[in-house]
Motif scaffolding. Structure first.
Motif, PDB file in Angstrom:
ATOM      1  N   GLY A  53       0.806  -1.209   0.000  1.00 45.38           N
ATOM      2  CA  GLY A  53       0.000   0.000   0.000  1.00 45.38           C
ATOM      3  C   GLY A  53       0.843   1.264   0.000  1.00 45.38           C
ATOM      4  O   GLY A  53       0.488   2.270  -0.616  1.00 45.38           O
ATOM      5  N   SER A  54       1.984   1.203   0.680  1.00 48.81           N
ATOM      6  CA  SER A  54       2.860   2.379   0.732  1.00 48.81           C
ATOM      7  C   SER A  54       3.805   2.450  -0.459  1.00 48.81           C
ATOM      8  O   SER A  54       4.325   3.523  -0.781  1.00 48.81           O
ATOM      9  CB  SER A  54       3.681   2.355   2.026  1.00 48.81           C
ATOM     10  N   ALA A  55       4.023   1.321  -1.124  1.00 49.59           N
ATOM     11  CA  ALA A  55       5.027   1.285  -2.196  1.00 49.59           C
ATOM     12  C   ALA A  55       4.447   1.304  -3.605  1.00 49.59           C
ATOM     13  O   ALA A  55       5.140   1.689  -4.550  1.00 49.59           O
ATOM     14  CB  ALA A  55       5.902   0.036  -2.038  1.00 49.59           C
ATOM     15  N   SER A  56       3.183   0.898  -3.762  1.00 46.90           N
ATOM     16  CA  SER A  56       2.612   0.719  -5.103  1.00 46.90           C
ATOM     17  C   SER A  56       2.674   1.996  -5.941  1.00 46.90           C
ATOM     18  O   SER A  56       3.179   1.996  -7.069  1.00 46.90           O
ATOM     19  CB  SER A  56       1.165   0.231  -4.988  1.00 46.90           C
ATOM     20  N   ASP A  57       2.148   3.092  -5.405  1.00 44.70           N
ATOM     21  CA  ASP A  57       2.146   4.353  -6.159  1.00 44.70           C
ATOM     22  C   ASP A  57       3.566   4.860  -6.401  1.00 44.70           C
ATOM     23  O   ASP A  57       3.863   5.408  -7.466  1.00 44.70           O
ATOM     24  CB  ASP A  57       1.333   5.410  -5.423  1.00 44.70           C
ATOM     25  N   LYS A  58       4.433   4.680  -5.407  1.00 36.52           N
ATOM     26  CA  LYS A  58       5.817   5.121  -5.566  1.00 36.52           C
ATOM     27  C   LYS A  58       6.504   4.376  -6.712  1.00 36.52           C
ATOM     28  O   LYS A  58       7.238   4.977  -7.503  1.00 36.52           O
ATOM     29  CB  LYS A  58       6.586   4.915  -4.272  1.00 36.52           C
ATOM     30  N   ILE A  59       6.264   3.062  -6.791  1.00 38.93           N
ATOM     31  CA  ILE A  59       6.863   2.271  -7.866  1.00 38.93           C
ATOM     32  C   ILE A  59       6.341   2.734  -9.220  1.00 38.93           C
ATOM     33  O   ILE A  59       7.103   2.941 -10.167  1.00 38.93           O
ATOM     34  CB  ILE A  59       6.567   0.769  -7.658  1.00 38.93           C
ATOM     35  N   ALA A  60       5.001   2.897  -9.316  1.00 44.40           N
ATOM     36  CA  ALA A  60       4.396   3.300 -10.590  1.00 44.40           C
ATOM     37  C   ALA A  60       4.868   4.685 -11.017  1.00 44.40           C
ATOM     38  O   ALA A  60       5.198   4.906 -12.196  1.00 44.40           O
ATOM     39  CB  ALA A  60       2.873   3.268 -10.466  1.00 44.40           C
ATOM     40  N   LYS A  65       8.258   8.172 -14.492  1.00 44.99           N
ATOM     41  CA  LYS A  65       9.258   9.225 -14.681  1.00 44.99           C
ATOM     42  C   LYS A  65      10.467   8.717 -15.457  1.00 44.99           C
ATOM     43  O   LYS A  65      11.050   9.452 -16.270  1.00 44.99           O
ATOM     44  CB  LYS A  65       9.692   9.775 -13.330  1.00 44.99           C
ATOM     45  N   SER A  66      10.829   7.470 -15.221  1.00 47.41           N
ATOM     46  CA  SER A  66      12.033   6.918 -15.851  1.00 47.41           C
ATOM     47  C   SER A  66      11.802   6.472 -17.288  1.00 47.41           C
ATOM     48  O   SER A  66      12.704   6.566 -18.119  1.00 47.41           O
ATOM     49  CB  SER A  66      12.552   5.728 -15.041  1.00 47.41           C
ATOM     50  N   ASN A  69       7.894   9.548 -19.528  1.00 49.16           N
ATOM     51  CA  ASN A  69       7.658  10.987 -19.366  1.00 49.16           C
ATOM     52  C   ASN A  69       6.606  11.304 -18.305  1.00 49.16           C
ATOM     53  O   ASN A  69       5.802  12.241 -18.467  1.00 49.16           O
ATOM     54  CB  ASN A  69       7.236  11.603 -20.709  1.00 49.16           C
ATOM     55  N   GLY A  70       6.585  10.518 -17.252  1.00 49.06           N
ATOM     56  CA  GLY A  70       5.679  10.792 -16.143  1.00 49.06           C
ATOM     57  C   GLY A  70       4.284  10.233 -16.283  1.00 49.06           C
ATOM     58  O   GLY A  70       3.470  10.370 -15.365  1.00 49.06           O
ATOM     59  N   VAL A  71       3.983   9.576 -17.406  1.00 50.07           N
ATOM     60  CA  VAL A  71       2.651   9.001 -17.616  1.00 50.07           C
ATOM     61  C   VAL A  71       2.640   7.561 -17.091  1.00 50.07           C
ATOM     62  O   VAL A  71       3.465   6.744 -17.493  1.00 50.07           O
ATOM     63  CB  VAL A  71       2.258   9.015 -19.106  1.00 50.07           C
ATOM     64  N   ILE A  72       1.700   7.266 -16.201  1.00 47.84           N
ATOM     65  CA  ILE A  72       1.625   5.933 -15.596  1.00 47.84           C
ATOM     66  C   ILE A  72       0.860   4.981 -16.511  1.00 47.84           C
ATOM     67  O   ILE A  72      -0.287   5.250 -16.881  1.00 47.84           O
ATOM     68  CB  ILE A  72       0.947   5.996 -14.215  1.00 47.84           C
ATOM     69  N   LYS A  73       1.491   3.884 -16.880  1.00 48.59           N
ATOM     70  CA  LYS A  73       0.837   2.832 -17.645  1.00 48.59           C
ATOM     71  C   LYS A  73       0.279   1.785 -16.679  1.00 48.59           C
ATOM     72  O   LYS A  73       0.810   1.605 -15.579  1.00 48.59           O
ATOM     73  CB  LYS A  73       1.834   2.150 -18.588  1.00 48.59           C
ATOM     74  N   PRO A  74      -0.778   1.060 -17.083  1.00 51.64           N
ATOM     75  CA  PRO A  74      -1.313   0.003 -16.209  1.00 51.64           C
ATOM     76  C   PRO A  74      -0.258  -1.028 -15.817  1.00 51.64           C
ATOM     77  O   PRO A  74      -0.279  -1.553 -14.698  1.00 51.64           O
ATOM     78  CB  PRO A  74      -2.416  -0.626 -17.069  1.00 51.64           C
ATOM     79  N   GLU A  75       0.668  -1.314 -16.739  1.00 50.45           N
ATOM     80  CA  GLU A  75       1.690  -2.332 -16.466  1.00 50.45           C
ATOM     81  C   GLU A  75       2.635  -1.929 -15.333  1.00 50.45           C
ATOM     82  O   GLU A  75       3.315  -2.790 -14.768  1.00 50.45           O
ATOM     83  CB  GLU A  75       2.499  -2.617 -17.731  1.00 50.45           C
ATOM     84  N   TYR A  76       2.652  -0.652 -14.998  1.00 54.24           N
ATOM     85  CA  TYR A  76       3.515  -0.206 -13.906  1.00 54.24           C
ATOM     86  C   TYR A  76       2.956  -0.616 -12.538  1.00 54.24           C
ATOM     87  O   TYR A  76       3.614  -0.419 -11.522  1.00 54.24           O
ATOM     88  CB  TYR A  76       3.686   1.308 -13.951  1.00 54.24           C
TER      89      TYR A  76
END
Length: 207
Positions: A53-60, A65-66, A69-76
């Motif tokens: 719960g604390s890491a999921s958004d941080k990982i995505a 960003k890496s 270009n900052g856009v989150i894909k579902p696969e993240y």
């Protein structure tokens, strides 16, 4: 991904069928105390929930960003499932063989704790992936996922006691463990090829 989640869900209910006879017969727990063994899976789920719960958004966000270009894909949403999925087979092996050899009762409980971590990681990663992947159709995707895992949860336990009577706790849980280990390929596959499948014109919904 729904098949993967359904299989893990079926394992959860299959384990529930073993707790009474394992801890009453092998470890001498009373009927009133045997209900406490569910704490192992519960604690594992709480630990997995807290960490993921604390890491999921941080990982995505970090992957976006890496790589995009900052856009989150579902696969993240899936990378945490790659290591998290291995908790299920490891926990099954530990639980099965510790109970088979009558190792001190805390050891099989540790196995159920590891299974609990793997299960909650699977649930969270798959659910968030489906929501992000299907967007406005997420409710239908989650509903289909729920139906499939409910079928697995109902059917797999029906074969549980017969399987354990034939194979024993060690090899019975090892069979499940090897199947769970083989299923760990699924997250690898979708992390690598999920976007290609998801954006294929064959799977696009025309509104």
């Amino acid at each position: 991904m729904s098949t993967y989640m359904a299989f893990v869900y079926g394992i959860l209910y299959l384990l529930f069928t073993t707790f009474t006879f394992v801890f009453e017969d092998a470890y001498g727990f009373t009927q009133s105390n045997v209900g406490l063994v569910y704490i192992g899976i519960g604690v594992g789920m709480l630990l997995g929930l807290a960490v993921l719960g604390s890491a999921s958004d941080k990982i995505a966000i970090g992957m976006a960003k890496s790589h995009n270009n900052g856009v989150i894909k579902p696969e993240y949403r899936l990378p945490a499932l790659v290591p998290g999925g291995f908790f299920v087979p490891v926990g099954l092996f530990l639980y099965g063989w510790a109970a088979e050899k009558h190792v001190q009762w805390a050891v099989p409980l540790l196995g159920t704790l590891l299974v609990g971590i793997g299960i909650i990681v699977s649930f969270m990663c798959v659910q968030t992936y489906l929501v992000d992947a299907f967007t406005v159709h997420a409710a239908s995707a989650i509903a289909a996922n729920t139906v499939l895992r409910s079928v697995f949860g109902a059917v797999l336990p029906l074969a549980g006691l017969k399987m354990y009577s034939k194979l024993g706790l060690g090899w019975g849980n090892s069979l499940l463990g090897f199947l769970a280990l083989a299923m760990c390929v699924v997250p690898f596959f979708f992390v690598r090829y999920g976007e290609r499948i998801r954006t294929n014109p064959r799977f696009q919904v025309k509104l």
